[in-house]
Write a protein that holds these residues in place. Structure first.
Motif, PDB file in Angstrom:
ATOM      1  N   LEU A 126       0.833  -1.204   0.000  1.00  0.00           N
ATOM      2  CA  LEU A 126       0.000   0.000   0.000  1.00  0.00           C
ATOM      3  C   LEU A 126       0.863   1.247   0.000  1.00  0.00           C
ATOM      4  CD1 LEU A 126      -0.024   1.496   3.067  1.00  0.00           C
ATOM      5  CD2 LEU A 126      -1.359  -0.524   3.626  1.00  0.00           C
ATOM      6  N   VAL A 127       0.236   2.345  -0.412  1.00  0.00           N
ATOM      7  CA  VAL A 127       0.816   3.679  -0.316  1.00  0.00           C
ATOM      8  C   VAL A 127      -0.075   4.480   0.613  1.00  0.00           C
ATOM      9  CG1 VAL A 127       1.314   5.827  -1.537  1.00  0.00           C
ATOM     10  CG2 VAL A 127       1.903   3.637  -2.587  1.00  0.00           C
ATOM     11  N   GLY A 128       0.492   4.969   1.712  1.00  0.00           N
ATOM     12  CA  GLY A 128      -0.249   5.766   2.681  1.00  0.00           C
ATOM     13  C   GLY A 128       0.121   7.227   2.576  1.00  0.00           C
ATOM     14  N   VAL A 129      -0.879   8.104   2.552  1.00  0.00           N
ATOM     15  CA  VAL A 129      -0.650   9.533   2.376  1.00  0.00           C
ATOM     16  C   VAL A 129      -1.193  10.289   3.582  1.00  0.00           C
ATOM     17  CG1 VAL A 129      -0.918  11.505   0.828  1.00  0.00           C
ATOM     18  CG2 VAL A 129      -0.977   9.180  -0.107  1.00  0.00           C
ATOM     19  N   THR A 130      -0.365  11.123   4.187  1.00  0.00           N
ATOM     20  CA  THR A 130      -0.795  11.997   5.285  1.00  0.00           C
ATOM     21  C   THR A 130      -1.393  13.260   4.692  1.00  0.00           C
ATOM     22  OG1 THR A 130       0.924  11.171   6.779  1.00  0.00           O
ATOM     23  CG2 THR A 130      -0.039  13.301   7.294  1.00  0.00           C
ATOM     24  N   VAL A 131      -2.636  13.585   5.088  1.00  0.00           N
ATOM     25  CA  VAL A 131      -3.346  14.678   4.419  1.00  0.00           C
ATOM     26  C   VAL A 131      -3.871  15.698   5.429  1.00  0.00           C
ATOM     27  CG1 VAL A 131      -5.102  15.277   2.720  1.00  0.00           C
ATOM     28  CG2 VAL A 131      -4.075  13.002   2.668  1.00  0.00           C
ATOM     29  N   LEU A 132      -3.492  16.953   5.228  1.00  0.00           N
ATOM     30  CA  LEU A 132      -4.037  18.067   5.983  1.00  0.00           C
ATOM     31  C   LEU A 132      -5.046  18.799   5.104  1.00  0.00           C
ATOM     32  CD1 LEU A 132      -0.956  17.611   6.991  1.00  0.00           C
ATOM     33  CD2 LEU A 132      -1.268  19.819   8.109  1.00  0.00           C
TER      34      LEU A 132
END
Length: 506
Positions: free
Chosen positions: A70-76
């Motif tokens: 998987l690719v995990g993205v931190t999003v604000l």
């Protein structure tokens, strides 16, 4: 047992907004999220798109293999969404079998809505280390993995439905020795702020916040957690500082707590432990409230300064008592003035003030009172810094959100539209009058120059900072005249400011 074919995880930190061009701290949220997955045997890679805004596709392609799970993205919320969407869509287009997972503040408060985006497969709401590790085990076919409905904080699709599992009602604290700093070690020289040579390490001394600021997401995030603060033992904080100084050459510790000074004695014990260990570092604190500074004695502030503290970020927020009461700041305008005078007696510590404008129900008169207070603070404490007044952003779950809706606010429907809900963007709430809009834009632009901050803080000597200092020298007198007089007419330079911001981001 874990499936050997799919045990790689890639965590991506997206590009930020305008401020990301000036401040680039370590992606601590991504490092924390990786802890449990690494301990469970997964290989985690980290890509910080802020370091390669033009080449992240090539960098990401080089990381993805047939073992990538998987690719995990931190999003604000705000500008990072635009970057996160580009990353997610690119992954799904070129690697459709790789799961895309969003986490971070925006995912926490907009989990089900986020899954309207086809390129996002899962969302993690709340703290991420434990949910990510459990999701990895489920997706990789680990025999003992929990079902989706048993993974706290997971938002997922079940047929045509979207299911959301409540996050665990507790803080997620991890041993500092487990934080995978090695993932960013090769790029450490690229991190920092304002182009200075300081090697800055952000860290926590306390988790949570007991206050109830009506515009802030923290009260909503911690609503279901019974005890609103978890204090990290001073010995552990000092040991963490010693670790990053000895192992990675840290010269500056930036405490990113929601609020560091809920208990003054806790910070004092940390300083005592730093001194006992003979650690020579500088310190900065992101979270300090006026009602807390009121309790600090001059000897306490002397001790902070002697320990290397050079800045306190203070949430003043407004010069209008009506607005201060509305957002529950637990202080008066006179308290702000008194605290500033106290801090002026300690020139080693820079008082750096945060402001919020554009709240529902705020008037031009309220804005003018904020402008007047900023001028008063600078008169009483010429060393003080005024951060750009941030536009209020209506965030779901916050106390003021219902007020914003009552004043005509309609939340974005598409994720792309959330990218414009940015504190420094051209976002204009429906209750803004033309006069308010002009006033806010004037205050935002001129706040970069009204306090002569480029001559107060240490900056680098890159072409960007040389250009900024030139702009400050040329435009500064005009900006200070505008701010002092309150004149917001003919703001041609505001459009130039927005164009310059776009250039700095790229």
């Amino acid at each position: 047992m874990m499936t050997e074919a799919r045990k790689e995880v890639i965590l991506v930190y997206p590009e930020m907004g305008f401020s990301g061009a000036l401040v680039r701290h370590l992606p601590l949220s991504s490092l924390y999220a990786a802890v449990d997955a690494i301990k469970a045997g997964y290989e985690v890679k980290l890509l910080d798109a802020r370091l390669c805004p033009r080449s992240w596709r090539r960098a990401l392609a080089a990381m993805i293999t047939d073992k990538t799970l998987l690719v995990g993205v931190t999003v604000l919320t705000g500008a990072p969404i635009r970057s996160a969407l580009a990353i997610s869509r690119w992954v799904k287009t070129h690697y459709p079998n790789v799961a895309v997972v969003w986490g971070g503040p925006h995912a926490t408060f907009n989990g089900p809505e986020t899954l309207s985006e086809p390129s996002v497969d899962y969302v993690v709401s709340g703290f991420g280390a434990r949910p990510l590790e459990r999701l990895c085990r489920k997706l990789s076919g680990d025999q003992g993995a929990p079902e989706f409905e048993d993974i706290p904080g997971l938002v997922y699709r079940l047929g045509a439905q979207v299911r959301a599992v409540p996050p665990e009602p507790e803080f997620e604290v991890r041993d500092f020795r487990d934080i995978p700093y090695h993932l960013v070690e090769p790029d450490l020289p690229k991190y920092g702020q304002l182009g200075t040579p300081e090697r800055i390490f952000p860290m926590y001394s306390v988790m949570g916040c007991p206050y109830r600021c009506a515009f802030c997401s923290s009260p909503a995030q911690y609503r279901d957690i019974a005890k609103k603060n978890l204090f990290i033992p001073p010995e552990q904080v000092a040991a963490h500082i010693e670790h990053v100084q000895t192992r990675f050459g840290a010269t500056y510790i930036y405490f990113i707590d929601d609020d560091s000074f809920v208990r003054l004695d806790h910070v004092e014990r940390i300083i005592d432990e730093i001194e006992r260990r003979g650690l020579k570092v500088r310190l900065g604190f992101r979270g300090a409230r006026v009602n807390e500074i009121m309790k600090m004695s001059d000897s306490y502030l002397d001790k902070l300064a002697a320990a290397g503290t050079n800045i306190l970020h203070i949430g003043a927020e407004s010069g209008s008592q009506r607005i201060l009461d509305l957002v529950h700041k637990d202080c008066t305008v006179d308290d702000i003035i008194e605290c500033n005078v106290k801090l002026a007696r300690h020139p080693g510590i820079t008082a750096a003030y945060n402001w919020v404008v554009g709240l529902p129900g705020e008037t031009v008169g309220d804005l003018d009172r904020t402008r007047s207070l900023i001028l008063r603070l600078l008169e009483d404490n010429p060393k003080a810094i005024m951060f750009i007044p941030n536009k209020y952003r209506p965030l779901p779950g916050t106390e003021l959100y219902s007020d914003a809706v009552a004043h005509g606010y309609t939340p974005p429907v598409r994720l792309e539209d959330w990218a414009e809900v940015e504190a420094e963007s051209h976002f204009a709430a429906p209750w803004y009058t033309r006069e308010q809009t002009a006033m806010i834009h004037m205050m935002q632009l001129t706040s970069y120059f009204v306090d002569r901050k480029l001559w107060k803080v240490e900056t680098g000597n890159s072409p960007m900072f040389r250009l900024l200092r030139l702009a400050a020298a040329v435009y500064g007198p005009v900006a200070r005249y505008r701010f002092r007089s309150g004149w917001s007419g003919f703001p041609l330079e505001y459009m130039l400011f927005r164009a310059a911001g776009a250039l700095l981001r790229h």
